[in-house]
Design a protein around this motif. Structure first.
Motif, mmCIF file in Angstrom:
data_model
loop_
_atom_site.group_PDB
_atom_site.id
_atom_site.type_symbol
_atom_site.label_atom_id
_atom_site.label_comp_id
_atom_site.label_asym_id
_atom_site.label_seq_id
_atom_site.Cartn_x
_atom_site.Cartn_y
_atom_site.Cartn_z
ATOM 1 N N LEU A 21 -42.541 -33.937 3.529
ATOM 2 C CA LEU A 21 -41.574 -32.825 3.992
ATOM 3 C C LEU A 21 -40.920 -33.055 5.585
ATOM 4 C CD1 LEU A 21 -42.863 -29.677 3.984
ATOM 5 C CD2 LEU A 21 -44.885 -29.910 5.383
ATOM 6 N N PHE A 22 -40.966 -33.998 6.498
ATOM 7 C CA PHE A 22 -40.428 -33.801 7.423
ATOM 8 C C PHE A 22 -39.386 -34.639 7.047
ATOM 9 C CE2 PHE A 22 -39.484 -36.772 10.807
ATOM 10 C CZ PHE A 22 -39.919 -35.813 11.851
ATOM 11 N N ALA A 23 -38.974 -34.947 5.707
ATOM 12 C CA ALA A 23 -37.788 -35.626 5.326
ATOM 13 C C ALA A 23 -36.799 -34.373 4.839
ATOM 14 C CB ALA A 23 -38.005 -36.549 4.652
ATOM 15 N N VAL A 24 -37.604 -32.922 5.468
ATOM 16 C CA VAL A 24 -36.803 -31.960 4.759
ATOM 17 C C VAL A 24 -34.931 -32.289 4.795
ATOM 18 C CG1 VAL A 24 -36.024 -29.793 4.572
ATOM 19 C CG2 VAL A 24 -38.075 -30.418 3.342
ATOM 20 N N GLY A 25 -35.280 -32.344 6.412
ATOM 21 C CA GLY A 25 -33.730 -32.080 6.925
ATOM 22 C C GLY A 25 -32.282 -33.597 6.209
ATOM 23 N N LEU A 26 -33.789 -34.690 6.426
ATOM 24 C CA LEU A 26 -32.157 -35.850 5.440
ATOM 25 C C LEU A 26 -32.236 -35.876 3.837
ATOM 26 C CD1 LEU A 26 -34.865 -38.236 6.772
ATOM 27 C CD2 LEU A 26 -32.814 -37.986 7.962
ATOM 28 N N TYR A 27 -32.998 -34.930 3.490
ATOM 29 C CA TYR A 27 -32.582 -34.619 2.324
ATOM 30 C C TYR A 27 -31.327 -33.946 1.898
ATOM 31 C CZ TYR A 27 -37.134 -36.042 0.639
ATOM 32 O OH TYR A 27 -38.457 -36.423 1.380
ATOM 33 N N TYR A 51 -35.035 -25.322 5.531
ATOM 34 C CA TYR A 51 -36.212 -24.921 5.960
ATOM 35 C C TYR A 51 -36.558 -24.276 5.160
ATOM 36 C CZ TYR A 51 -37.386 -30.015 8.652
ATOM 37 O OH TYR A 51 -37.423 -31.247 8.394
ATOM 38 N N ARG A 52 -35.220 -23.409 5.005
ATOM 39 C CA ARG A 52 -35.799 -21.735 5.393
ATOM 40 C C ARG A 52 -35.248 -22.032 3.469
ATOM 41 N NH1 ARG A 52 -32.949 -20.522 10.318
ATOM 42 N NH2 ARG A 52 -31.115 -20.257 9.600
ATOM 43 N N ARG A 53 -34.935 -22.807 2.757
ATOM 44 C CA ARG A 53 -34.185 -22.112 1.743
ATOM 45 C C ARG A 53 -34.939 -22.396 0.423
ATOM 46 N NH1 ARG A 53 -30.591 -26.485 0.353
ATOM 47 N NH2 ARG A 53 -29.114 -25.803 1.551
ATOM 48 N N ASN A 54 -35.506 -21.716 -0.068
ATOM 49 C CA ASN A 54 -37.003 -21.871 -1.256
ATOM 50 C C ASN A 54 -38.583 -22.387 -0.503
ATOM 51 O OD1 ASN A 54 -38.006 -22.099 -3.583
ATOM 52 N ND2 ASN A 54 -37.425 -23.706 -4.123
ATOM 53 N N GLY A 55 -38.132 -21.800 0.608
ATOM 54 C CA GLY A 55 -39.472 -22.003 1.090
ATOM 55 C C GLY A 55 -40.756 -21.967 1.134
ATOM 56 N N VAL A 56 -41.018 -20.654 0.834
ATOM 57 C CA VAL A 56 -42.406 -20.240 0.342
ATOM 58 C C VAL A 56 -42.508 -21.866 -0.835
ATOM 59 C CG1 VAL A 56 -43.977 -19.206 -1.109
ATOM 60 C CG2 VAL A 56 -42.196 -17.994 0.532
ATOM 61 N N ILE A 100 -35.052 -44.495 4.261
ATOM 62 C CA ILE A 100 -36.371 -43.820 3.342
ATOM 63 C C ILE A 100 -36.023 -42.051 2.998
ATOM 64 C CG2 ILE A 100 -39.075 -43.399 1.767
ATOM 65 C CD1 ILE A 100 -38.191 -46.584 2.547
ATOM 66 N N GLY A 101 -35.734 -41.917 3.855
ATOM 67 C CA GLY A 101 -35.744 -39.842 4.014
ATOM 68 C C GLY A 101 -34.255 -40.211 2.592
ATOM 69 N N HIS A 102 -32.618 -40.173 3.191
ATOM 70 C CA HIS A 102 -31.555 -40.201 2.419
ATOM 71 C C HIS A 102 -32.375 -41.141 0.883
ATOM 72 C CE1 HIS A 102 -29.363 -38.547 5.492
ATOM 73 N NE2 HIS A 102 -29.997 -39.576 6.469
ATOM 74 N N ALA A 103 -32.879 -41.927 0.588
ATOM 75 C CA ALA A 103 -32.467 -42.609 -0.587
ATOM 76 C C ALA A 103 -33.481 -41.714 -1.540
ATOM 77 C CB ALA A 103 -33.860 -43.857 -0.203
ATOM 78 N N SER A 104 -34.540 -40.955 -0.987
ATOM 79 C CA SER A 104 -35.593 -40.464 -1.547
ATOM 80 C C SER A 104 -35.076 -38.958 -2.287
ATOM 81 C CB SER A 104 -36.591 -39.553 -0.683
ATOM 82 O OG SER A 104 -37.748 -40.795 -0.653
ATOM 83 N N TRP A 105 -33.440 -38.733 -1.763
ATOM 84 C CA TRP A 105 -32.542 -38.268 -2.401
ATOM 85 C C TRP A 105 -32.139 -38.799 -3.582
ATOM 86 C CZ3 TRP A 105 -31.402 -32.835 -2.646
ATOM 87 C CH2 TRP A 105 -30.720 -32.783 -3.378
ATOM 88 N N HIS A 106 -31.799 -39.488 -2.924
ATOM 89 C CA HIS A 106 -31.205 -40.224 -3.848
ATOM 90 C C HIS A 106 -32.502 -40.671 -5.298
ATOM 91 C CE1 HIS A 106 -26.958 -40.147 -2.573
ATOM 92 N NE2 HIS A 106 -27.306 -40.923 -1.237
ATOM 93 N N CYS A 107 -32.386 -40.707 -5.009
ATOM 94 C CA CYS A 107 -33.721 -41.399 -6.168
ATOM 95 C C CYS A 107 -33.842 -40.025 -7.290
ATOM 96 C CB CYS A 107 -35.674 -41.902 -5.654
ATOM 97 S SG CYS A 107 -36.974 -41.721 -6.730
ATOM 98 N N TYR A 108 -34.058 -38.638 -6.450
ATOM 99 C CA TYR A 108 -34.346 -37.141 -7.582
ATOM 100 C C TYR A 108 -33.600 -37.216 -8.293
ATOM 101 C CZ TYR A 108 -32.732 -32.373 -7.670
ATOM 102 O OH TYR A 108 -32.887 -30.951 -8.429
ATOM 103 N N ARG A 109 -31.857 -37.188 -7.611
ATOM 104 C CA ARG A 109 -30.858 -37.148 -7.821
ATOM 105 C C ARG A 109 -30.536 -37.923 -9.021
ATOM 106 N NH1 ARG A 109 -28.352 -33.283 -9.351
ATOM 107 N NH2 ARG A 109 -26.129 -33.640 -8.950
#
Length: 274
Positions: free
Chosen positions: A95-101, A122-127, A258-267
């Protein structure tokens, strides 16, 4: 092992297949080889160098927050909670790493990341993101509660003072059963959180989907890639632990990596679809 210095460009989709057991209402799930976490880390380093201001700002925030937590626990004479709280931070890290994603997402699209764009993520799809955040916070609170009970069980309801903390935890008669008990319960909670969060938050940031679909997709990713996911979980724990044992200063690098890498893991692991 992938040579991180020779990696160029975005993550390339590996030769994969979609597991037949994936439900139709989930997006396609790719399977990958054991070396893919190193590719994600290579991509993360490239993103950090492309947006150093944002990346290191997140890292500095992690360092400052950790030091404030240490001081706060010391003032409350609750230093014994330092290790459980450090472990708990890793539970809510996605959750903390949303900005890095978002930074990695923008770079992937060829856009220039700014603090304004990253903050708006943080406001995109925020709920729905908040829904995952609630689950992660509940898991952290559950872990802290379990840690309280374990300390009470092995230290007769009186946790050790700061000057005795290391000796009592690591060099006493209670050391082995205490650490084994903490490892078992902590491992169960960490495994559950990793399974539901490894790609769910990046997915919610990237797509108009709901929290249940995102968490189910994350679980499906782990099931389809058991060995690579074990390796990835180990690397996350290794990097974050290294960041913490350096007086938390190492988090300035470990967290954004780890934050940036987690985005690439998802992709890499979640295909185009729902």
């Amino acid at each position: 092992m992938v040579d991180m210095t020779s990696f160029r460009g975005p993550v390339q989709t590996p030769q994969t297949h979609t597991p037949t057991h994936t439900p139709d209402w989930l997006p396609p799930i790719r399977t990958v080889e054991m070396d893919r976490p190193w590719v994600w880390l290579a991509s993360a380093w490239r993103d950090m160098m492309a947006a150093p201001g944002i990346s290191f700002a997140y890292g500095a925030l992690a360092v400052i927050s950790s030091l404030v937590l240490v001081v706060g626990l010391a003032m409350l004479d609750m230093e014994y909670l330092l290790l459980p709280m450090a472990a708990g931070f890793m539970l809510v890290g996605p959750l903390f790493a949303v900005g890095l994603y978002e930074t990695s997402r923008l770079l992937e699209l060829g856009e220039r990341p700014t603090f304004g764009k990253v903050g708006a993520a943080y406001r995109r799809n925020g709920v729905q993101i908040a829904g995952v955040g609630l689950v992660l916070m509940l898991a952290m609170l559950a872990w802290i509660r379990v840690a309280f009970l374990i300390f009470a069980l092995f230290f007769s309801g009186e946790p050790p003072a700061l000057d005795q903390l290391v000796d009592r935890i690591f060099f006493s008669a209670e050391t082995i059963p205490f650490l084994l008990t903490g490892t078992v319960f902590g491992g169960i909670i960490a495994t559950a959180v990793f399974s539901i969060a490894v790609v769910s938050v990046p997915m919610l940031l990237d797509r108009e989907t709901d929290v249940f679909t995102a968490m189910a997709t994350s679980i499906a990713v782990v099931r389809a890639n058991i060995k690579p996911m074990i390796a990835w979980a180990f690397l996350i724990a290794l990097f974050m632990s290294a960041g913490m044992v350096t007086g938390f200063l190492g988090l300035a690098i470990a967290l954004p990596v780890i934050g940036h890498a987690s985005w690439h893991c998802y992709r890499d692991l979640v295909g185009i679809g729902r």
